[in-house]
Motif scaffolding. Structure first.
Motif, mmCIF file in Angstrom:
data_model
loop_
_atom_site.group_PDB
_atom_site.id
_atom_site.type_symbol
_atom_site.label_atom_id
_atom_site.label_comp_id
_atom_site.label_asym_id
_atom_site.label_seq_id
_atom_site.Cartn_x
_atom_site.Cartn_y
_atom_site.Cartn_z
ATOM 1 N N THR A 1 0.713 -1.192 -0.046
ATOM 2 C CA THR A 1 0.120 -0.052 0.154
ATOM 3 C C THR A 1 1.004 1.420 0.054
ATOM 4 O O THR A 1 0.524 2.234 -0.655
ATOM 5 N N TYR A 2 1.941 1.323 0.838
ATOM 6 C CA TYR A 2 2.656 2.428 0.816
ATOM 7 C C TYR A 2 3.470 2.658 -0.407
ATOM 8 O O TYR A 2 3.671 3.938 -0.723
ATOM 9 N N SER A 3 3.785 1.751 -1.043
ATOM 10 C CA SER A 3 4.768 1.829 -2.362
ATOM 11 C C SER A 3 3.943 2.249 -3.425
ATOM 12 O O SER A 3 4.064 3.189 -4.442
ATOM 13 N N LYS B 1 0.664 3.097 -3.406
ATOM 14 C CA LYS B 1 -0.231 4.447 -3.288
ATOM 15 C C LYS B 1 -1.607 3.943 -3.151
ATOM 16 O O LYS B 1 -2.184 4.749 -4.071
ATOM 17 N N LYS C 1 -5.151 2.239 -0.563
ATOM 18 C CA LYS C 1 -5.232 1.806 0.848
ATOM 19 C C LYS C 1 -5.953 0.514 0.590
ATOM 20 O O LYS C 1 -6.634 0.201 -0.361
ATOM 21 N N HIS D 1 1.058 -5.586 3.783
ATOM 22 C CA HIS D 1 2.094 -5.006 4.484
ATOM 23 C C HIS D 1 1.763 -4.249 5.720
ATOM 24 O O HIS D 1 0.784 -3.500 5.684
ATOM 25 N N GLY E 1 4.059 -1.818 8.831
ATOM 26 C CA GLY E 1 5.394 -1.164 8.980
ATOM 27 C C GLY E 1 5.874 -1.963 10.217
ATOM 28 O O GLY E 1 5.254 -2.180 11.294
ATOM 29 N N SER F 1 9.466 2.778 8.036
ATOM 30 C CA SER F 1 8.160 1.796 8.443
ATOM 31 C C SER F 1 7.275 2.591 9.384
ATOM 32 O O SER F 1 6.723 2.101 10.284
ATOM 33 N N ASP G 1 4.620 4.295 9.392
ATOM 34 C CA ASP G 1 3.317 4.482 9.237
ATOM 35 C C ASP G 1 2.713 3.054 9.705
ATOM 36 O O ASP G 1 1.621 2.828 9.279
ATOM 37 N N ASN H 1 -1.049 3.245 11.107
ATOM 38 C CA ASN H 1 -2.072 3.517 9.847
ATOM 39 C C ASN H 1 -2.298 2.524 9.286
ATOM 40 O O ASN H 1 -3.538 2.297 8.849
ATOM 41 N N GLN H 2 -1.300 1.761 8.917
ATOM 42 C CA GLN H 2 -1.505 0.438 8.110
ATOM 43 C C GLN H 2 -2.201 -0.421 8.610
ATOM 44 O O GLN H 2 -3.165 -1.239 8.286
#
Length: 311
Positions: free
Chosen positions: A109-111, A113, A115, A138, A140, A150, A152, A155-156
């Motif tokens: 999700t972070y890479s 972009k 959710k 994923h 963090g 990591s 975030d 939030n993840q």
């Protein structure tokens, strides 16, 4: 059985590694255990998937090519980008209906972009539930004062809880949730993840599996107490970014082998589990049996002799 491995047949120099399978099997053969991997693509494939929908099929085909030539030893994990929904569903259909992949993920999700609770991602997760494969999401693992690696994580976790509420029939793997980094200045998220699970759910959710990435993590004893042993997996995030020859299995993510804080062996993982209070039956579950049950019917199980040598 390690549920979280990233591989790429394109090296850091941009050159194709023509003997990728042979080098991977050499790594498996020199391990101190009968070792099998669930593999998904690493960079540069993963970065290309962030911007190019066609890159999904290319990256997953690379994974399939390795798995089909090492049956019983390598298992496919399908990486998609829900921002390209139609292509994601098409790639999933190929991976799960034709190629025998065992899980969806890693969901980066972070890479990439997006959710997990986005409408497109929800459709992807529903499709995974239809195929009865787990979704590796994923999280963090830790925060670090130099760069906030990591950072975030919570939030993840919130995002994961939201999609799990919307698609309760899916199976979720909390990727590398139990970890600590190689030195004390890495701040682990593991206790906060465990606090969250304990606070949100009246009992541990049956559809959540937790990966142990760093077996020396201080939260491991608590993890064994609070997470059913049937819901623990070995998922170290080992990569092929250094080599070939590749670093010994057991070398921590982002660490060069000579700087590993413990001998890079499965024996070390077993020792950490025993020290944390795991029984021999618990160790067998974490090491193999849980993955075998989660990946049924594709995964053939663990035997005393390595499978798939007759390539």
């Amino acid at each position: 059985m390690d549920t979280h491995i990233h591989v790429s047949d394109i090296g850091p120099d941009g050159k194709k590694q023509e003997k990728m399978l042979e080098d991977l099997l050499e790594l498996l053969d020199r391990c101190d255990a009968d070792l099998r991997f669930a593999i998904s693509c690493d960079f540069p494939y993963a970065s290309r998937i962030g911007t190019d929908p066609a890159a999904m099929m290319v990256g997953n085909r690379m994974i399939y090519d390795l798995c089909r030539r090492a049956p019983g030893r390598l298992f496919g994990s399908c990486m998609v980008n829900p921002n390209f929904l139609d292509e994601s569903l098409r790639v999933m259909k190929t991976c799960f209906e034709e190629w025998g992949f065992v899980q969806l993920g890693e969901m980066l999700t972070y890479s990439h972009k997006y959710k997990m609770q986005d409408p497109g991602t929800e459709k992807v997760v529903q499709s995974a539930a239809h195929y009865q494969v787990p979704v590796q999401v994923h999280l963090g693992t830790y925060w670090h004062k130099k760069g906030g690696l990591s950072g975030d994580g919570m939030n993840q976790m919130t995002d994961l809880l939201a999609i799990a509420e919307r698609v309760p029939k899916a199976k979720y793997i909390l990727a590398h949730a139990i970890g600590c980094g190689p030195t004390p200045d890495y701040i682990s998220w593991a206790d906060m993840f465990l606090d969250t699970l304990k606070g949100v759910f009246p009992k541990y959710p049956d559809n959540f599996w937790v990966e142990i990435r760093d077996f020396q993590c201080a939260a491991l004893p608590r993890t064994l107490r609070e997470v059913p042993v049937t819901r623990l997996l070995s998922g170290t995030d080992w990569t092929t970014r250094i080599g070939p020859p590749f670093q010994n299995y057991g070398t921590m993510f982002g660490v060069k082998e000579g700087g590993n804080p413990f001998p890079p062996k499965v024996e070390s993982f077993v020792g950490f589990l025993r020290k944390a209070g795991a029984t021999e039956s618990d160790i067998a579950r974490v090491g193999c049996e849980n993955a075998r049950e989660l990946y049924k019917p594709t995964f053939p199980g663990c035997s005393s002799q390595p499978a798939g040598r007759e390539l």
